[in-house]
Scaffold this active site. Structure first.
Site, short mmCIF file in Angstrom:
data_model
loop_
_atom_site.label_atom_id
_atom_site.label_comp_id
_atom_site.label_asym_id
_atom_site.label_seq_id
_atom_site.Cartn_x
_atom_site.Cartn_y
_atom_site.Cartn_z
CD GLN A 56 -2.93 -1.15 2.30
OE1 GLN A 56 -2.65 -1.84 3.27
NE2 GLN A 56 -4.02 -0.41 2.24
CG ASP A 89 2.66 -0.29 -10.86
OD1 ASP A 89 2.29 -1.30 -10.24
OD2 ASP A 89 2.60 -0.19 -12.11
NE ARG A 114 0.17 -4.76 11.78
CZ ARG A 114 -0.99 -5.03 11.19
NH1 ARG A 114 -2.00 -4.18 11.28
NH2 ARG A 114 -1.15 -6.15 10.52
CG HIS A 159 -0.92 -6.15 5.38
ND1 HIS A 159 -0.97 -5.48 6.58
CD2 HIS A 159 -2.05 -5.81 4.72
CE1 HIS A 159 -2.08 -4.76 6.65
NE2 HIS A 159 -2.75 -4.94 5.51
CD GLU A 204 -7.66 -6.81 8.11
OE1 GLU A 204 -8.20 -5.94 8.80
OE2 GLU A 204 -7.53 -6.70 6.86
CG ASN A 345 -6.44 -5.36 11.96
OD1 ASN A 345 -5.62 -5.07 12.84
ND2 ASN A 345 -6.08 -5.64 10.73
CE1 TYR A 347 -9.78 0.53 9.82
CE2 TYR A 347 -9.53 -1.84 10.05
CZ TYR A 347 -9.00 -0.61 9.73
OH TYR A 347 -7.70 -0.52 9.31
CD GLU A 414 -5.04 -2.88 9.63
OE1 GLU A 414 -6.13 -2.55 9.09
OE2 GLU A 414 -4.23 -3.66 9.10
#
Length: 510
Positions: A56, A89, A114, A159, A204, A345, A347, A414
């Site tokens: 990411q 990219d 992290r 990840h 996850e 995690n 949310y 997260e």
């Protein structure tokens, strides 16, 4: 309590509701019922951090002998599946611009960072036949720079970015991935373990197994719900436990680190009073419990409900075996207790009810779980269509873990809020404030929570959403040659919490 006090409370509640802020009421009530001796500050040993992931933010997708991941192949082959036709990219170019990330980390005064290591960057063939020294040098630099600035590295081994090499023979549906991952973990422990003391094996599993091997929304785009996604979950669990046992046998004595796994989960509530009492527990077992129960539960196996449902459904479908194989005694002994902490995690949350008839295809996770979900219209929604602000859910899931898994140590790995990327991000500040309050409430109620990591340090590539949803504390200037990281108001707020170890109620933090 006098009548005038009751009138005051009623007026306060009506005022909050008039602004459609149900959480205002909930937070006020919680504050009133807390004992006056309750700690208003986070414990001295509590750690605050931020999180990112290699694909990411790193960019440099084919530089310095890096091999492609399945996300490289997917975004290049199917740009139409990404909301803005973008890819990772270049992303934030953190492979070349870590110094800019480090400036942001230092400004925040975080205790830990992290980040994930790209498997196919350090081991281009996914095995140890070729070790990419330039990639090793990069991660050594990151780790050393963090430590020089008193920021602890917390490393995620995997990840989402499976090496494309592994897809040639089935990826996570082939149990040879257990050996590959164990060898990869061995390499990481040997190379970086003298300085890295916090390891997360997988991030996850549910969120790359079900979309990747079940409904084909993520790479490798396998559509085999209720079969391939279950094989992925099963092999992930065994690979995690194998890496954990390796560390304890070979490295723990000299390195003295901790190894855990990160599992994503919502909390669940029933919208109707007459809903069966066990539906909330059932929903948690089909999310968090799927992998947490074998590791941290007493049975050393998948949740009984999950095993029973899938075995029964498999027989009804005419199969000679269960689509989710229960763990045998050999694997149960390896997996049970294979975690020094549980990474969570969190949310958002949902209402849950039994679904009759079951939803989803036959077979599928939706069909096996027989659950349907809904939201409260009063919950505030983020830019992401799945993300609602429900801080009470974080407090309640931490208490559920405390009560069901012997109060295992929990790292919140997260927790975050998406928006358009604006610098005046009051929504993110409100989300941070209320969720940190939920964490502190849980700690005050005896939950063994020791780390909190906000997602994310900077705006980044958000998988199928590309760069259309922003989670960063720092705005990323994608159109600039220098890719500047610009602090949002939430970054200033988070720093104020870290410095004071207190949840500020005011706005004087810029």
């Amino acid at each position: 309590m006098g009548n005038h006090h009751l009138v005051f409370i009623l007026c306060l509640i009506l005022t909050c509701i008039s602004f459609a802020d149900v959480e205002c009421v909930n937070e006020w009530i919680r504050n009133q019922i807390q004992p006056s001796t309750s700690n208003k500050q986070f414990p001295k040993n509590f750690s605050f951090g931020v999180a990112t992931a290699a694909y990411q933010i790193e960019g440099a997708w084919n530089e310095d002998s890096k091999a492609p991941s399945i996300w490289d192949i997917y975004t290049h082959t199917h740009p139409e599946r990404i909301a803005d036709h973008s890819n990772g990219d270049n992303a934030a170019e953190s492979y070349h611009r870590f110094e800019q990330d480090l400036v942001a980390l230092k400004e925040l005064k975080v205790n830990f960072y992290r980040f994930s290591i790209s498997w196919c960057r350090v081991l281009p063939y996914a095995d140890t036949s070729v070790k990419n020294q330039k990639a090793i040098d990069y991660y050594n630099m990151v780790i050393d720079k963090l430590l020089e600035n008193h920021i602890e590295p917390m490393v995620t081994m995997f990840h989402y970015d499976t090496p494309e090499e592994l897809s040639k023979f089935g990826g996570f549906t082939n149990d040879i991935v257990i050996k590959y991952f164990r060898s990869y973990a061995d390499f990481l422990f040997e190379t970086f373990g003298d300085r890295v003391k916090k390891w997360i094996t997988f991030n996850e599993p549910f969120d790359y197994c079900v979309p990747g091997y079940g409904n084909a929304n993520y790479p490798p785009m396998i559509h085999a719900p209720g079969v391939a996604d279950y094989l992925c979950m099963d092999n992930t669990l065994r690979a995690h436990a194998s890496a954990y046992r390796l560390y304890r046998a070979k490295y723990f004595h000299s390195q003295r680190g901790k190894v855990g796994i990160t599992i994503s989960s919502r909390f669940y509530y029933t919208p109707k009073a007459n809903e069966p009492n066990d539906v909330v527990d059932r929903a948690i077992q089909y999310s968090l419990g799927w992998l947490a129960h074998p590791i941290f539960g007493k049975s050393g196996n998948y949740p009984y409900t999950v095993i029973e449902d899938i075995t029964s459904n498999s027989m009804k479908e005419g199969l000679a075996w269960s689509r989710l194989r229960p763990l045998n005694l050999y694997w149960s002994k390896i997996i049970k207790g294979s975690g020094d902490f549980l990474g969570l995690n969190y949310y958002t949350s949902r209402y849950v009810q039994m679904s009759d008839p079951p939803a989803g295809a036959t077979p599928s996770w939706e069909h096996d779980s027989r659950l349907k979900y809904s939201v409260d219209e009063s919950w505030k929604r983020a830019k992401s269509d799945w993300l609602y602000c429900v801080p009470q859910g974080l407090e309640d899931i931490l208490k559920w873990i405390r009560d069901n898994y012997d109060n295992v140590e929990v790292y919140i790995t997260e927790n975050g809020w998406s928006d358009e990327g604006e610098l005046m991000d009051t929504g993110r500040i409100d989300y941070l404030k209320t969720h940190l309050r939920a964490v502190l409430n849980a700690i005050n109620d005896g939950c063994n929570v020791t780390h909190y990591s906000h997602w994310s340090l900077i705006d980044n590539f958000e998988w199928n959403k590309g760069f259309t949803e922003k989670f960063g504390l720092y705005y990323l200037n994608m159109t600039s040659e220098n890719k500047e990281r610009v602090a949002k108001n939430s970054a200033h707020y988070y720093r104020s919490v870290i410095e004071s170890r207190e949840i500020s109620s005011g706005d004087n933090y810029v």
